[in-house]
Design a protein around this motif. Structure first.
Motif, mmCIF file in Angstrom:
data_model
loop_
_atom_site.group_PDB
_atom_site.id
_atom_site.type_symbol
_atom_site.label_atom_id
_atom_site.label_comp_id
_atom_site.label_asym_id
_atom_site.label_seq_id
_atom_site.Cartn_x
_atom_site.Cartn_y
_atom_site.Cartn_z
ATOM 1 N N GLU A 103 0.816 -1.209 0.000
ATOM 2 C CA GLU A 103 0.000 0.000 0.000
ATOM 3 C C GLU A 103 0.855 1.266 0.000
ATOM 4 O O GLU A 103 0.542 2.246 -0.669
ATOM 5 C CB GLU A 103 -0.948 0.007 1.198
ATOM 6 C CG GLU A 103 -2.102 -0.968 1.092
ATOM 7 C CD GLU A 103 -1.729 -2.390 1.496
ATOM 8 O OE1 GLU A 103 -0.539 -2.627 1.804
ATOM 9 O OE2 GLU A 103 -2.629 -3.258 1.510
ATOM 10 N N GLN A 131 -7.957 -6.564 -4.080
ATOM 11 C CA GLN A 131 -8.813 -6.597 -2.895
ATOM 12 C C GLN A 131 -9.587 -5.284 -2.802
ATOM 13 O O GLN A 131 -9.051 -4.212 -3.121
ATOM 14 C CB GLN A 131 -7.981 -6.808 -1.624
ATOM 15 C CG GLN A 131 -7.218 -8.124 -1.596
ATOM 16 C CD GLN A 131 -6.345 -8.260 -0.365
ATOM 17 O OE1 GLN A 131 -6.297 -7.356 0.470
ATOM 18 N NE2 GLN A 131 -5.662 -9.381 -0.253
ATOM 19 N N LYS A 132 -10.806 -5.380 -2.340
ATOM 20 C CA LYS A 132 -11.683 -4.208 -2.329
ATOM 21 C C LYS A 132 -11.091 -3.044 -1.544
ATOM 22 O O LYS A 132 -11.162 -1.893 -1.978
ATOM 23 C CB LYS A 132 -13.043 -4.600 -1.748
ATOM 24 C CG LYS A 132 -14.059 -3.466 -1.743
ATOM 25 C CD LYS A 132 -15.427 -3.936 -1.281
ATOM 26 C CE LYS A 132 -16.446 -2.808 -1.350
ATOM 27 N NZ LYS A 132 -17.809 -3.260 -0.960
ATOM 28 N N MET A 133 -10.502 -3.321 -0.380
ATOM 29 C CA MET A 133 -10.014 -2.250 0.474
ATOM 30 C C MET A 133 -8.531 -1.958 0.280
ATOM 31 O O MET A 133 -7.931 -1.236 1.083
ATOM 32 C CB MET A 133 -10.282 -2.608 1.939
ATOM 33 C CG MET A 133 -11.746 -2.812 2.280
ATOM 34 S SD MET A 133 -12.781 -1.386 1.856
ATOM 35 C CE MET A 133 -12.184 -0.172 3.019
ATOM 36 N N TYR A 136 -6.887 1.839 0.528
ATOM 37 C CA TYR A 136 -8.014 2.759 0.690
ATOM 38 C C TYR A 136 -7.536 4.135 1.165
ATOM 39 O O TYR A 136 -7.924 5.168 0.607
ATOM 40 C CB TYR A 136 -9.005 2.167 1.691
ATOM 41 C CG TYR A 136 -10.284 2.952 1.847
ATOM 42 C CD1 TYR A 136 -11.406 2.653 1.087
ATOM 43 C CD2 TYR A 136 -10.371 4.015 2.750
ATOM 44 C CE1 TYR A 136 -12.585 3.377 1.227
ATOM 45 C CE2 TYR A 136 -11.539 4.749 2.898
ATOM 46 C CZ TYR A 136 -12.642 4.425 2.129
ATOM 47 O OH TYR A 136 -13.806 5.149 2.260
ATOM 48 N N THR A 315 -16.376 -4.862 -5.526
ATOM 49 C CA THR A 315 -15.091 -4.194 -5.434
ATOM 50 C C THR A 315 -15.279 -2.691 -5.622
ATOM 51 O O THR A 315 -16.408 -2.212 -5.751
ATOM 52 C CB THR A 315 -14.113 -4.752 -6.488
ATOM 53 O OG1 THR A 315 -12.831 -4.161 -6.306
ATOM 54 C CG2 THR A 315 -14.616 -4.481 -7.893
ATOM 55 N N ASP A 336 -18.742 6.880 0.183
ATOM 56 C CA ASP A 336 -19.039 5.527 0.645
ATOM 57 C C ASP A 336 -19.321 5.525 2.145
ATOM 58 O O ASP A 336 -19.089 6.499 2.834
ATOM 59 C CB ASP A 336 -17.890 4.570 0.337
ATOM 60 C CG ASP A 336 -16.587 5.054 0.907
ATOM 61 O OD1 ASP A 336 -16.285 6.247 0.727
ATOM 62 O OD2 ASP A 336 -15.872 4.261 1.533
#
Length: 336
Positions: A103, A131-133, A136, A315, A336
């Motif tokens: 990240e 991965q969705k997160m 972030y 996603t 969101d």
């Protein structure tokens, strides 16, 4: 227990150098396992009109690449509907080879790309993250906003495609073949000509759907990491698709078919089915269907793809507009 691969370690990301490369002869040696961040795709985009690749590279002081990410700027024009703009797309989060948070490295590359393309493109889009997160916080810090999206893929390693598809679909496929439909790779100039015409006509009223110049598909046909397929009836192409391969997975990138003109032959079903069967026969683990779309409560296309036995995964797709006030409004709408 599998041994963990040893990566070089650094005190922090500030010990590394980040650069953005636009010329092929300036590219350092990088892993080519991920097609969407490979030298192959970089060169393919360089040779295609209205496409410009930007390879973001993170290196050690000794010149060893520890992360890289390919971004592609697309220049778009149309008379109807009329528009002229450019946008940047990144597919996936890049490739990493260092014992630093992915990240953190991604955030460094994303910020470098944002600074480079600020006011040069209308917006930057990052899709197909693993991965969705993932990252972030880094996305938010760079001013991106998330849009909920659906990703669909079929597993090919545990069960055969015939075991996953509905019986109704399988009967239609068998009848279509009995009526004379054929499916296979593009092998002749005439196949390619009909492939190109169908692909563009099918997407002409879909402004969001970007179709590259024929040079891009010629590059794939000549060994650019994928294959072009056509579905024929009496010598006429009534369905086509483009599949690319990355890290032992297949990605159905583009597809088109004359579904209304040949409704009784179901060219849409045959076209997607052949891509699945071909991927399975070549031993790939999964086939992913790119750009399946927003997670509406009802979607004919999504239900069509799911009828082949796929798995939907929620996603995010991340966007950032270069126009400040427009980005703030979009961020508020899609909060969101």
């Amino acid at each position: 227990m599998a041994l963990r691969k040893k990566f070089p370690t650094f005190a922090n990301v500030n010990e590394l150098k980040t650069s953005i490369i636009t010329q092929t002869d300036s590219l350092p040696a990088t892993s080519d396992s991920n097609f969407f961040h490979s030298r192959r795709l970089f060169e393919l985009c360089r040779a295609t009109p209205r496409l410009k690749p930007y390879m973001v590279v993170v290196e050690t002081a000794e010149g060893r690449v520890v992360a890289h990410m390919l971004a592609i700027v697309r220049y778009r024009t149309s008379w109807f509907p009329p528009y002229l703009y450019s946008h940047c797309r990144v597919m996936g989060e890049g490739v990493y080879d260092a014992d630093i948070s992915r990240e953190t490295l991604f955030g460094t590359m994303l910020e470098a790309l944002r600074r480079k393309l600020q006011n040069r493109v209308l917006y930057i889009e990052v899709s197909n993250v693993s991965q969705k997160m993932f990252a972030y916080k880094e996305f938010k810090q760079a001013g991106f906003f998330p849009v909920h999206w659906l990703s669909i893929h079929n597993s090919l390693h545990s069960r055969t495609p015939e075991e996953r598809i509905t019986d109704k679909r399988l009967r239609r496929i068998k009848k279509a073949y009995q009526k004379g439909l054929t499916t296979g790779e593009v092998t002749t100039p005439e196949d390619f000509r009909q492939f190109s015409i169908l692909l563009r006509r099918h997407n002409i009223l879909k402004p969001k759907r970007y179709i590259p110049d024929d040079a891009f598909f010629h590059g794939i046909l000549k060994g650019g990491g994928g294959r072009l397929f056509v579905t024929k009836y009496k010598g006429h192409v009534i369905g086509c698709s483009v599949c690319v391969y990355s890290e032992n997975n297949t990605y159905l990138w583009y597809a088109a078919y004359r579904r209304k003109s040949y409704a009784f032959l179901h060219p849409d079903i045959l076209t997607v089915w052949h891509a699945i069967k071909d991927a399975h026969s070549r031993g790939y683990d999964h086939i992913f269907f790119l750009d399946t779309g927003l997670p509406y409560s009802k979607s004919r296309f999504r239900e069509f793809i799911l009828s082949f036995g796929g798995k939907p995964v929620s996603t995010f797709r991340w966007f950032r507009f270069s126009i400040g006030w427009l980005n703030r409004i979009a961020s508020w709408i899609y909060h969101d």
